[in-house]
Design an enzyme around this catalytic site. Structure first.
Site, mmCIF file in Angstrom:
data_model
loop_
_atom_site.group_PDB
_atom_site.id
_atom_site.type_symbol
_atom_site.label_atom_id
_atom_site.label_comp_id
_atom_site.label_asym_id
_atom_site.label_seq_id
_atom_site.Cartn_x
_atom_site.Cartn_y
_atom_site.Cartn_z
ATOM 1 N N SER A 17 30.155 -40.693 39.502
ATOM 2 C CA SER A 17 30.010 -40.182 40.867
ATOM 3 C C SER A 17 30.273 -38.673 40.912
ATOM 4 O O SER A 17 30.935 -38.129 40.020
ATOM 5 C CB SER A 17 31.035 -40.933 41.736
ATOM 6 O OG SER A 17 31.114 -40.423 43.034
ATOM 7 N N SER A 143 42.151 -28.660 41.159
ATOM 8 C CA SER A 143 41.745 -28.485 42.557
ATOM 9 C C SER A 143 42.446 -27.224 43.067
ATOM 10 O O SER A 143 43.453 -26.802 42.482
ATOM 11 C CB SER A 143 42.224 -29.688 43.371
ATOM 12 O OG SER A 143 42.223 -29.402 44.754
ATOM 13 N N TYR A 156 48.651 -36.015 45.436
ATOM 14 C CA TYR A 156 47.441 -35.440 44.844
ATOM 15 C C TYR A 156 47.709 -34.008 44.371
ATOM 16 O O TYR A 156 47.403 -33.651 43.228
ATOM 17 C CB TYR A 156 46.314 -35.469 45.881
ATOM 18 C CG TYR A 156 44.991 -34.916 45.409
ATOM 19 C CD1 TYR A 156 44.229 -35.587 44.450
ATOM 20 C CD2 TYR A 156 44.484 -33.730 45.933
ATOM 21 C CE1 TYR A 156 43.007 -35.087 44.022
ATOM 22 C CE2 TYR A 156 43.258 -33.224 45.515
ATOM 23 C CZ TYR A 156 42.527 -33.905 44.562
ATOM 24 O OH TYR A 156 41.315 -33.399 44.146
ATOM 25 N N LYS A 160 47.823 -32.532 40.475
ATOM 26 C CA LYS A 160 46.984 -31.409 40.033
ATOM 27 C C LYS A 160 47.856 -30.251 39.527
ATOM 28 O O LYS A 160 47.507 -29.584 38.556
ATOM 29 C CB LYS A 160 46.054 -30.960 41.164
ATOM 30 C CG LYS A 160 45.046 -32.034 41.611
ATOM 31 C CD LYS A 160 44.073 -32.435 40.510
ATOM 32 C CE LYS A 160 42.956 -33.343 40.997
ATOM 33 N NZ LYS A 160 42.043 -33.781 39.927
ATOM 34 N N THR A 191 30.966 -34.330 47.703
ATOM 35 C CA THR A 191 30.906 -35.563 46.903
ATOM 36 C C THR A 191 31.521 -36.665 47.776
ATOM 37 O O THR A 191 31.894 -36.417 48.920
ATOM 38 C CB THR A 191 31.757 -35.444 45.619
ATOM 39 O OG1 THR A 191 33.142 -35.413 45.998
ATOM 40 C CG2 THR A 191 31.428 -34.208 44.804
HETATM 41 N N1 NAP Z 1 34.921 -32.915 45.625
HETATM 42 C C1 NAP Z 1 35.886 -32.043 45.854
HETATM 43 O O1 NAP Z 1 35.911 -31.382 46.907
HETATM 44 C C2 NAP Z 1 36.966 -31.835 44.849
HETATM 45 C C3 NAP Z 1 37.818 -30.746 45.047
HETATM 46 C C4 NAP Z 1 38.837 -30.513 44.136
HETATM 47 C C5 NAP Z 1 38.970 -31.344 43.035
HETATM 48 N N2 NAP Z 1 38.146 -32.404 42.863
HETATM 49 C C6 NAP Z 1 38.347 -33.246 41.688
HETATM 50 O O2 NAP Z 1 37.122 -33.452 41.038
HETATM 51 C C7 NAP Z 1 37.169 -34.664 40.283
HETATM 52 C C8 NAP Z 1 35.924 -35.478 40.587
HETATM 53 O O3 NAP Z 1 35.949 -35.854 41.963
HETATM 54 P P1 NAP Z 1 34.618 -36.010 42.829
HETATM 55 O O4 NAP Z 1 34.685 -35.004 43.901
HETATM 56 O O5 NAP Z 1 33.444 -36.083 41.961
HETATM 57 O O6 NAP Z 1 34.947 -37.415 43.524
HETATM 58 P P2 NAP Z 1 34.253 -38.869 43.409
HETATM 59 O O7 NAP Z 1 32.818 -38.763 43.753
HETATM 60 O O8 NAP Z 1 35.124 -39.756 44.216
HETATM 61 O O9 NAP Z 1 34.380 -39.211 41.864
HETATM 62 C C9 NAP Z 1 35.591 -39.609 41.297
HETATM 63 C C10 NAP Z 1 35.327 -40.169 39.905
HETATM 64 O O10 NAP Z 1 36.589 -40.557 39.313
HETATM 65 C C11 NAP Z 1 36.467 -41.892 38.818
HETATM 66 N N3 NAP Z 1 37.734 -42.614 38.901
HETATM 67 C C12 NAP Z 1 38.532 -42.794 39.985
HETATM 68 N N4 NAP Z 1 39.584 -43.578 39.662
HETATM 69 C C13 NAP Z 1 39.431 -43.896 38.343
HETATM 70 C C14 NAP Z 1 40.173 -44.686 37.428
HETATM 71 N N5 NAP Z 1 41.299 -45.344 37.794
HETATM 72 N N6 NAP Z 1 39.733 -44.794 36.156
HETATM 73 C C15 NAP Z 1 38.597 -44.167 35.772
HETATM 74 N N7 NAP Z 1 37.842 -43.413 36.580
HETATM 75 C C16 NAP Z 1 38.257 -43.281 37.854
HETATM 76 C C17 NAP Z 1 35.403 -42.562 39.697
HETATM 77 O O11 NAP Z 1 34.755 -43.586 38.960
HETATM 78 P P3 NAP Z 1 34.901 -45.182 39.195
HETATM 79 O O12 NAP Z 1 35.236 -45.417 40.634
HETATM 80 O O13 NAP Z 1 33.560 -45.688 38.773
HETATM 81 O O14 NAP Z 1 35.984 -45.591 38.253
HETATM 82 C C18 NAP Z 1 34.437 -41.402 39.920
HETATM 83 O O15 NAP Z 1 33.512 -41.339 38.862
HETATM 84 C C19 NAP Z 1 38.474 -35.339 40.691
HETATM 85 O O16 NAP Z 1 39.447 -35.101 39.697
HETATM 86 C C20 NAP Z 1 38.851 -34.647 41.984
HETATM 87 O O17 NAP Z 1 40.240 -34.658 42.210
HETATM 88 C C21 NAP Z 1 37.151 -32.661 43.750
#
Ligand code: NAP
Length: 266
Positions: A17, A143, A156, A160, A191
């Protein structure tokens, strides 16, 4: 597209995702070979197809990052099947939407398990192979809240912040063995992260936050991330105006705290 990633092996966690999925698509276009992990095998298989990756270019490896024993076991199996791991993208993560006083301790621990212990356990399992092969590049998705505290993100933000301590140390400790480290510091990226965030009692939050929806597109964000990684940057801050908060907190803390209390946390 031929690039510095061509022919390299990259392991991406959280590949089903959002940022992880886009990392996989853009790395596949740059001719990298991929190891794709998350808990959802079907989504990973669909991604392999969408990325146009043949069997010999891709391993689909379902993995729950909160299960340390499974992480160690899976890493051992993967290292027997691939010639090398050039890049490890520790990207899997789960966000939070709850005040400190509403958050159960189980939830605090679960967020730390996935976001922090999962990433460090996998890195420690892959590191000896990277050193043996003469080097490698470890990337971790932090983050902007890895740089400061923010309402409704206590565990969270803590998870981080912990990544910066661990991976900042790795950056110095293993430089002489050819290990490079990049910490990605995204602001709001569009996302499903807020849908997938958990509340104080561990339920799925299930909503797109308005601030999230106004963020940077995932395609643009990942392009900038991969450019920063290719340049060997230690940190890559990515996002729209909200990412300036990192510099505001560092250089104008008084102003930062005045504004932080006024910004909506959702
Ligand atoms: N989007 C933002 O604004 C943002 C900002 C700052 C940081 N981030 C960071 O970016 C990273 C990716 O997030 P995203 O925005 O792409 O969110 P997302 O679309 O919710 O994706 C999260 C991913 O993490 C995986 N995941 C969650 N729990 C897991 C577990 N227990 N074991 C294995 N995989 C797990 C999910 O896969 P499954 O559910 O298939 O396991 C999914 O592929 C994260 O570390 C998030 O904290 C995002």
């Amino acid at each position: 597209m031929v690039s510095e990633y061509s022919g390299k092996w990259a392991w991406i966690t959280g590949a089903s995702s959002g940022i992880g999925r886009e990392l996989a698509l853009q790395l596949a276009r740059r001719r990298a070979n991929l190891i794709l992990s998350s808990r959802n095998r079907e989504k990973l298989l669909a991604l392999q197809q969408d990325a146009g990756l043949a069997e010999e270019q891709c391993l689909v490896v379902p993995l729950d990052m909160s299960d340390s024993a499974a992480v160690v076991r899976t890493a051992k199996e993967v290292l027997e099947r691939v010639p090398r791991v050039d890049y490890l993208f520790n990207n899997a993560g789960i966000s939070q939407r709850s005040l400190i006083r509403e958050t159960k301790e189980d939830v605090d621990r679960m967020i730390m398990e996935v976001n922090y212990f999962g990433a460090i356990t996998l890195t420690k399992a892959v590191l000896p192979r990277m050193i043996e092969q003469g080097g490698g590049h470890v990337v971790v998705t932090s983050s902007v809240v890895g740089k400061f505290g923010f309402p409704m993100r206590s565990a969270y933000a803590a998870s981080k912040h912990a990544l910066h301590g661990f991976f900042g140390t790795l950056m110095v400790e293993e430089k002489e063995h050819g290990i490079r480290v990049t910490i990605l510091v995204p602001g709001h990226i569009v996302t499903d992260v807020s849908y997938n965030a958990i509340t104080g009692n561990g339920e799925r939050y299930g909503k797109m936050d308005p601030g999230q929806a106004r963020g940077m597109t995932v395609e643009k964000a990942v392009k900038k991330m991969l450019r920063g990684v290719a340049k060997g940057k230690r940190e890559v801050v990515v996002g729209k105006a909200d990412s300036w908060s990192v510099y505001l907190r560092k250089y104008f803390p008084g102003l930062f705290f005045r504004l932080a209390g006024k910004v909506s946390p959702v």
